[in-house]
Design a protein around this motif. Structure first.
Motif, PDB file in Angstrom:
ATOM      1  N   VAL A  92      11.805   8.356  -1.091  1.00 48.41           N
ATOM      2  CA  VAL A  92      10.570   8.460  -1.781  1.00 48.41           C
ATOM      3  C   VAL A  92       9.869   9.800  -1.498  1.00 48.41           C
ATOM      4  O   VAL A  92       9.272  10.482  -2.593  1.00 48.41           O
ATOM      5  CB  VAL A  92       9.732   7.029  -1.986  1.00 48.41           C
ATOM      6  N   SER A 129      16.226  -0.296  -9.500  1.00 46.38           N
ATOM      7  CA  SER A 129      15.332  -0.755  -8.463  1.00 46.38           C
ATOM      8  C   SER A 129      14.347  -1.484  -8.914  1.00 46.38           C
ATOM      9  O   SER A 129      13.771  -1.036 -10.034  1.00 46.38           O
ATOM     10  CB  SER A 129      14.981   0.479  -7.513  1.00 46.38           C
ATOM     11  N   THR A 131      11.352  -0.859  -8.031  1.00 44.92           N
ATOM     12  CA  THR A 131      10.368   0.160  -7.991  1.00 44.92           C
ATOM     13  C   THR A 131       9.840   0.364  -9.546  1.00 44.92           C
ATOM     14  O   THR A 131       8.896   0.840  -9.741  1.00 44.92           O
ATOM     15  CB  THR A 131      10.748   1.498  -7.408  1.00 44.92           C
ATOM     16  N   TYR A 154      11.540  10.125  -7.229  1.00 44.22           N
ATOM     17  CA  TYR A 154      12.580   9.047  -7.145  1.00 44.22           C
ATOM     18  C   TYR A 154      12.439   7.851  -8.048  1.00 44.22           C
ATOM     19  O   TYR A 154      13.574   7.578  -8.989  1.00 44.22           O
ATOM     20  CB  TYR A 154      12.596   8.785  -5.659  1.00 44.22           C
ATOM     21  N   ASN A 183      14.557  -5.462  -1.945  1.00 44.40           N
ATOM     22  CA  ASN A 183      14.495  -4.927  -0.755  1.00 44.40           C
ATOM     23  C   ASN A 183      15.988  -5.085  -0.347  1.00 44.40           C
ATOM     24  O   ASN A 183      15.847  -6.073   0.637  1.00 44.40           O
ATOM     25  CB  ASN A 183      13.656  -5.075   0.027  1.00 44.40           C
ATOM     26  N   ASN A 203      12.801   3.304   5.697  1.00 44.09           N
ATOM     27  CA  ASN A 203      12.896   1.629   5.412  1.00 44.09           C
ATOM     28  C   ASN A 203      12.579   0.999   6.804  1.00 44.09           C
ATOM     29  O   ASN A 203      12.846   1.236   7.812  1.00 44.09           O
ATOM     30  CB  ASN A 203      14.025   1.438   4.664  1.00 44.09           C
ATOM     31  N   LEU A 204      11.990  -0.117   6.311  1.00 43.20           N
ATOM     32  CA  LEU A 204      11.655  -1.377   7.469  1.00 43.20           C
ATOM     33  C   LEU A 204      12.629  -1.751   8.484  1.00 43.20           C
ATOM     34  O   LEU A 204      12.387  -1.522   9.576  1.00 43.20           O
ATOM     35  CB  LEU A 204      10.789  -2.394   7.008  1.00 43.20           C
ATOM     36  N   ARG A 220       5.370   0.870  13.635  1.00 47.35           N
ATOM     37  CA  ARG A 220       4.016   0.738  12.815  1.00 47.35           C
ATOM     38  C   ARG A 220       4.067  -0.208  11.504  1.00 47.35           C
ATOM     39  O   ARG A 220       4.979   0.300  10.720  1.00 47.35           O
ATOM     40  CB  ARG A 220       3.504   2.196  12.443  1.00 47.35           C
ATOM     41  N   PHE A 222       2.585  -0.869   8.611  1.00 46.00           N
ATOM     42  CA  PHE A 222       1.441  -0.214   7.728  1.00 46.00           C
ATOM     43  C   PHE A 222       0.580  -1.026   6.801  1.00 46.00           C
ATOM     44  O   PHE A 222       1.068  -1.696   5.969  1.00 46.00           O
ATOM     45  CB  PHE A 222       2.303   0.514   6.668  1.00 46.00           C
ATOM     46  N   CYS A 233       2.238  -6.644   3.703  1.00 45.62           N
ATOM     47  CA  CYS A 233       2.630  -6.534   2.385  1.00 45.62           C
ATOM     48  C   CYS A 233       3.862  -7.765   2.215  1.00 45.62           C
ATOM     49  O   CYS A 233       4.504  -7.975   2.952  1.00 45.62           O
ATOM     50  CB  CYS A 233       3.382  -5.059   2.036  1.00 45.62           C
ATOM     51  N   ARG A 235       7.441  -8.681   0.308  1.00 48.41           N
ATOM     52  CA  ARG A 235       8.749  -7.988  -0.504  1.00 48.41           C
ATOM     53  C   ARG A 235       9.718  -9.102  -0.612  1.00 48.41           C
ATOM     54  O   ARG A 235       9.521 -10.128   0.160  1.00 48.41           O
ATOM     55  CB  ARG A 235       9.091  -6.941   0.230  1.00 48.41           C
ATOM     56  N   ARG A 299       0.378   2.674   4.040  1.00 51.02           N
ATOM     57  CA  ARG A 299       1.253   3.972   3.688  1.00 51.02           C
ATOM     58  C   ARG A 299       0.978   4.243   2.381  1.00 51.02           C
ATOM     59  O   ARG A 299       0.948   3.034   1.488  1.00 51.02           O
ATOM     60  CB  ARG A 299       2.749   3.256   3.925  1.00 51.02           C
ATOM     61  N   ASP A 302       2.650   2.485  -1.178  1.00 48.25           N
ATOM     62  CA  ASP A 302       3.265   1.295  -1.020  1.00 48.25           C
ATOM     63  C   ASP A 302       2.620   0.100  -2.114  1.00 48.25           C
ATOM     64  O   ASP A 302       1.208   0.307  -2.539  1.00 48.25           O
ATOM     65  CB  ASP A 302       2.837   0.588   0.408  1.00 48.25           C
TER      66      ASP A 302
HETATM   67  C1  UD1 Z   1      11.131   1.521  -0.928  1.00 49.83           C
HETATM   68  C2  UD1 Z   1      10.828   2.492  -2.131  1.00 49.83           C
HETATM   69  C3  UD1 Z   1      11.910   1.738  -3.251  1.00 49.83           C
HETATM   70  C4  UD1 Z   1      13.162   1.846  -2.874  1.00 49.83           C
HETATM   71  C5  UD1 Z   1      13.402   1.277  -1.537  1.00 49.83           C
HETATM   72  C6  UD1 Z   1      14.610   1.857  -0.951  1.00 49.83           C
HETATM   73  C7  UD1 Z   1       8.367   2.845  -2.232  1.00 49.83           C
HETATM   74  C8  UD1 Z   1       7.126   2.553  -2.805  1.00 49.83           C
HETATM   75  N1  UD1 Z   1       9.353   2.062  -2.547  1.00 49.83           N
HETATM   76  O1  UD1 Z   1      10.626   0.358  -1.066  1.00 49.83           O
HETATM   77  O2  UD1 Z   1      11.245   2.735  -4.263  1.00 49.83           O
HETATM   78  O3  UD1 Z   1      13.966   1.631  -3.830  1.00 49.83           O
HETATM   79  O4  UD1 Z   1      12.427   1.702  -0.476  1.00 49.83           O
HETATM   80  O5  UD1 Z   1      15.134   0.724   0.096  1.00 49.83           O
HETATM   81  O6  UD1 Z   1       8.541   3.936  -1.455  1.00 49.83           O
HETATM   82  N2  UD1 Z   1       7.100  -0.822   6.414  1.00 49.83           N
HETATM   83  C9  UD1 Z   1       6.223  -0.704   7.802  1.00 49.83           C
HETATM   84  N3  UD1 Z   1       6.719   0.064   8.674  1.00 49.83           N
HETATM   85  C10 UD1 Z   1       7.653   0.740   8.527  1.00 49.83           C
HETATM   86  C11 UD1 Z   1       8.322   0.982   7.257  1.00 49.83           C
HETATM   87  C12 UD1 Z   1       8.155  -0.019   6.254  1.00 49.83           C
HETATM   88  O7  UD1 Z   1       5.169  -1.672   7.930  1.00 49.83           O
HETATM   89  O8  UD1 Z   1       7.812   1.743   9.481  1.00 49.83           O
HETATM   90  C13 UD1 Z   1       6.709  -1.778   5.308  1.00 49.83           C
HETATM   91  C14 UD1 Z   1       6.346  -1.071   4.223  1.00 49.83           C
HETATM   92  O9  UD1 Z   1       4.818  -0.780   4.128  1.00 49.83           O
HETATM   93  C15 UD1 Z   1       6.694  -2.011   2.976  1.00 49.83           C
HETATM   94  C16 UD1 Z   1       7.836  -2.797   3.799  1.00 49.83           C
HETATM   95  O10 UD1 Z   1       7.743  -2.538   5.198  1.00 49.83           O
HETATM   96  O11 UD1 Z   1       5.376  -3.101   2.959  1.00 49.83           O
HETATM   97  C17 UD1 Z   1       9.244  -2.563   3.164  1.00 49.83           C
HETATM   98  O12 UD1 Z   1       9.055  -1.079   3.058  1.00 49.83           O
HETATM   99  P1  UD1 Z   1      10.371  -0.325   2.811  1.00 49.83           P
HETATM  100  O13 UD1 Z   1      11.682  -0.742   3.707  1.00 49.83           O
HETATM  101  O14 UD1 Z   1      10.147   1.111   2.961  1.00 49.83           O
HETATM  102  O15 UD1 Z   1      10.720  -0.785   1.326  1.00 49.83           O
HETATM  103  P2  UD1 Z   1       9.732  -0.414   0.167  1.00 49.83           P
HETATM  104  O16 UD1 Z   1       8.670   0.357   0.338  1.00 49.83           O
HETATM  105  O17 UD1 Z   1       9.446  -1.764  -0.495  1.00 49.83           O
END
Ligand code: UD1
Length: 344
Positions: A92, A129, A131, A154, A183, A203-204, A220, A222, A233, A235, A299, A302
């Motif tokens: 993204v 997605s 998204t 994206y 997710n 990604n998380l 971290r 977010f 958040c 998901r 972040r 988000d």
């Molecule tokens: C993101 C994209 C989505 C995409 C998907 C691919 C956005 C807004 N959305 O989804 O379009 O299809 O990835 O897999 O960018 N988090 C943390 N710490 C981290 C990483 C993430 O706290 O180091 C949190 C984020 O704030 C969120 C959750 O974990 O609340 C999931 O994050 P992530 O895995 O990046 O997915 P999305 O942001 O939901």
């Protein structure tokens, strides 16, 4: 006369995270699968893992779907009953910094695919997605929930590709399905295929597993000031094998001519909201370890909370998520440990 009744499916981006799991499930369901990938965002680990799980060398074509001649050559060599398109960039933040890279690659490749599918009468499954829903007003989101203006190039490519498919189906008598993933997380139970991000994961779950194994110092989280129960958040985390099975159901629906409409959209999620903190805690518990994490500012970009109503997929595709979050997080951890054994 004996002849081969097996249907052949093209998986573009089949060496990547989702594509590799889908290839395994399709092959195990009896489909012939051809993987095509330009390997721009992955190495051979998942391809080799797919072959190891299936116990055979899978047909593989190294090619770029932006290369029209290469696409024509592929469709001249094989007769595909259906194709699934995964070959696209997916970071993204990078798409915000370099939109032309995303528009050129993600739209160009899909336009070439659509032209080839039109000529050859191939059914098209597009990997979309959640998204596209942006920050939804009502939850869970159904396929009827309104799409929101994309907040990144994206996200915009996902919306545009959905529209390309819808319009082509309407104009050319094609058949298409868009699956809107929530997710996707986890890895194959064999731990032979999984997510292999390049550089620092966005990604998380990859960030969690890399922190647990010592590749990253600290996760971290977010934002812990969202108006949710624990402030983090929400998901809908969907197991990658469950997600892959949804593709088998969707391909079968197309090739067996069971669609109600020539273009259909399905949410692929569990219907269960899980907070970031809940996910971290579940990871620690199932794998019996402590994760180093801190709360950090929100972040940018988000959404606060989103989860699926997967009812339509259950009714029409006969698909439903079956794996629990702890099972999925145990698989993700087993995969990270496998990567360590491989020195990756
Ligand atoms: C993101 C994209 C989505 C995409 C998907 C691919 C956005 C807004 N959305 O989804 O379009 O299809 O990835 O897999 O960018 N988090 C943390 N710490 C981290 C990483 C993430 O706290 O180091 C949190 C984020 O704030 C969120 C959750 O974990 O609340 C999931 O994050 P992530 O895995 O990046 O997915 P999305 O942001 O939901």
């Amino acid at each position: 006369m004996a002849y081969n009744m097996k249907k052949t499916v093209l998986v573009s981006g089949g060496a990547g995270f989702i594509g590799s799991h889908v290839t395994v499930e399709l092959a195990q369901a009896g489909y012939d699968v051809v993987i095509a990938d330009n390997m721009s965002n992955c190495d051979e680990t998942n391809y080799k893992g797919v072959c190891a799980i299936l116990g055979k060398e899978m047909p593989f074509v190294k090619m770029d779907f932006c290369d029209t001649e290469a696409v024509d050559a592929l469709f001249a060599k094989y007769r595909f009953d259906a194709l699934i398109h995964f070959a696209a960039f997916k970071a993204v933040g990078e798409s915000v910094d370099d939109p032309l890279k995303y528009y050129t690659n993600n739209l160009g490749s899909f336009l070439n695919i659509l032209a080839a599918a039109r000529k050859s009468g191939t059914h098209v499954l597009f990997s979309s997605s959640a998204t596209v829903y942006g920050e939804p007003e009502k939850k869970p989101v159904t396929e009827q929930s309104p799409r929101q203006p994309a907040t990144s190039p994206y996200g915009n490519t996902k919306q545009m590709c959905e529209d390309f498919l819808r319009d082509c189906v309407k104009a050319y008598g094609m058949h298409g399905i868009a699956l809107r993933y929530f997710n996707p997380i986890g890895a194959h139970p064999s731990a032979l295929i999984g997510e292999l991000p390049r550089g620092i994961p966005n990604n998380l779950v990859p960030f969690i597993t890399q922190t647990a194994i010592g590749k990253r110092e600290c996760l971290r989280i977010f934002g812990n000031d969202y108006p949710t129960e624990d402030g983090t958040c929400l998901r809908d985390y969907i197991d990658i094998v469950d997600l892959a099975r949804a593709h088998v159901c969707a391909v079968t629906r197309m090739v067996e001519d069971k669609m109600d409409e020539p273009y259909e959209i399905f949410n692929i999620g569990t219907g269960r909201p899980v907070s970031v903190l809940e996910l971290v805690t579940a990871f620690e518990k199932v794998n019996n370890l402590k994760l180093n994490y801190v709360f950090a500012p929100r972040r940018a970009g988000d959404v606060m909370a989103i989860w699926a109503d997967p009812g339509l997929a259950e009714r029409k595709l006969g698909w439903k998520a079956t794996r629990t979050v702890p099972e999925t997080l145990a698989a993700a951890w087993a995969w990270e440990k496998h990567l360590q054994e491989l020195g990756l």
